[in-house]
Design a protein around this motif. Structure first.
Motif: not given
Length: 245
Positions: A157-158, A160-161
């Protein structure tokens, strides 16, 4: 941890060599044996082997000179780290790599600190170091297509953010150092007194620190015994463009 495959085809008996920090050898063996169950797998150290780092130079002829080496392969982390060489103890390095000069382990550590390459439990303390903050995505250390591993969801998640506020960076100390050196974990401040990060490890005037990228271009210091030790952080040239933003 590095994994090297010694067998060349599926028909051969599999042989996997694992390179790790020697200080955690016992704990890694115990961890691997937990997953062995009833499989016919032998897990044992290899004291008869020696590991060498071949620092970049003219590496075009290296594979042709490796008859005595059990393994000679590019360092999987970054091109600036050269090659990993595994040979039997007592092997003549000048015969394996003609024209080479043998340094010591401190030469190796100075080179990787200069390049901002973390290694071992001092640079990457278990339970503290995060993969993306440690730049493992730049060093073939993270897969975003393979699962499952502990922390996978947070890491993916980190990534792709695209928001990573702190990273391990190479640092240099331009002035004199305290006789006892810089303690690991020492807090790094800006000249205005704001917290910028923490010193992770190093040797002499070189080291590596976890820093907030927002303070990368500011003057930094470490308060020690009523004094301030100045340091400078830089972005490694081998990083992908825009990685420090």
């Amino acid at each position: 941890i590095f994994f090297f495959r010694f067998h060349r085809s599926p028909a051969e008996e599999p042989h996997i060599l694992l390179e790790c920090d020697s200080s955690v050898l016992d704990s890694i063996q115990q961890h691997l044996k937990l997953y062995k169950i009833r499989r016919k797998v032998t897990i044992s150290p290899c004291p008869e082997l020696s590991l060498w780092a071949v620092i970049p130079g003219d590496t075009s002829s290296l594979p042709k000179c490796a008859d005595q080496a059990l393994l000679l392969t590019p360092d999987p982390r970054a091109e600036v780290m050269g090659w990993r060489l595994i040979a039997k103890k007592g092997a003549d390095l000048s015969e394996i790599i003609p024209g080479s000069q043998v340094g010591d382990v401190q030469d190796y550590h100075r080179h990787r600190y200069k390049q901002g390459i973390p290694e071992g439990v001092k640079d990457l303390p278990p339970g503290v170091a995060l993969p993306l903050e440690s730049n493992l995505a730049f060093m073939n250390g993270i897969s975003f297509t393979k699962g499952c591993y502990i922390g996978q969801e947070l890491t993916a998640r980190t990534h792709h953010m695209g928001v990573i506020r702190k990273r391990l960076l190479p640092v240099t100390f331009p002035g004199p150092l305290p006789p006892a050196g810089i303690p690991e974990g020492a807090e790094i401040l800006t000249q205005a007194g704001k917290r910028a990060g923490k010193f992770r490890a190093g040797g002499g005037e070189l080291g590596i620190a976890l820093l907030r990228l927002a303070h990368l271009q500011e003057p930094l210091c470490i308060p020690l015994a009523g004094d301030r030790v100045e340091l400078r952080a830089t972005t490694p040239e081998w990083w992908p463009k825009g990685a420090a933003k």
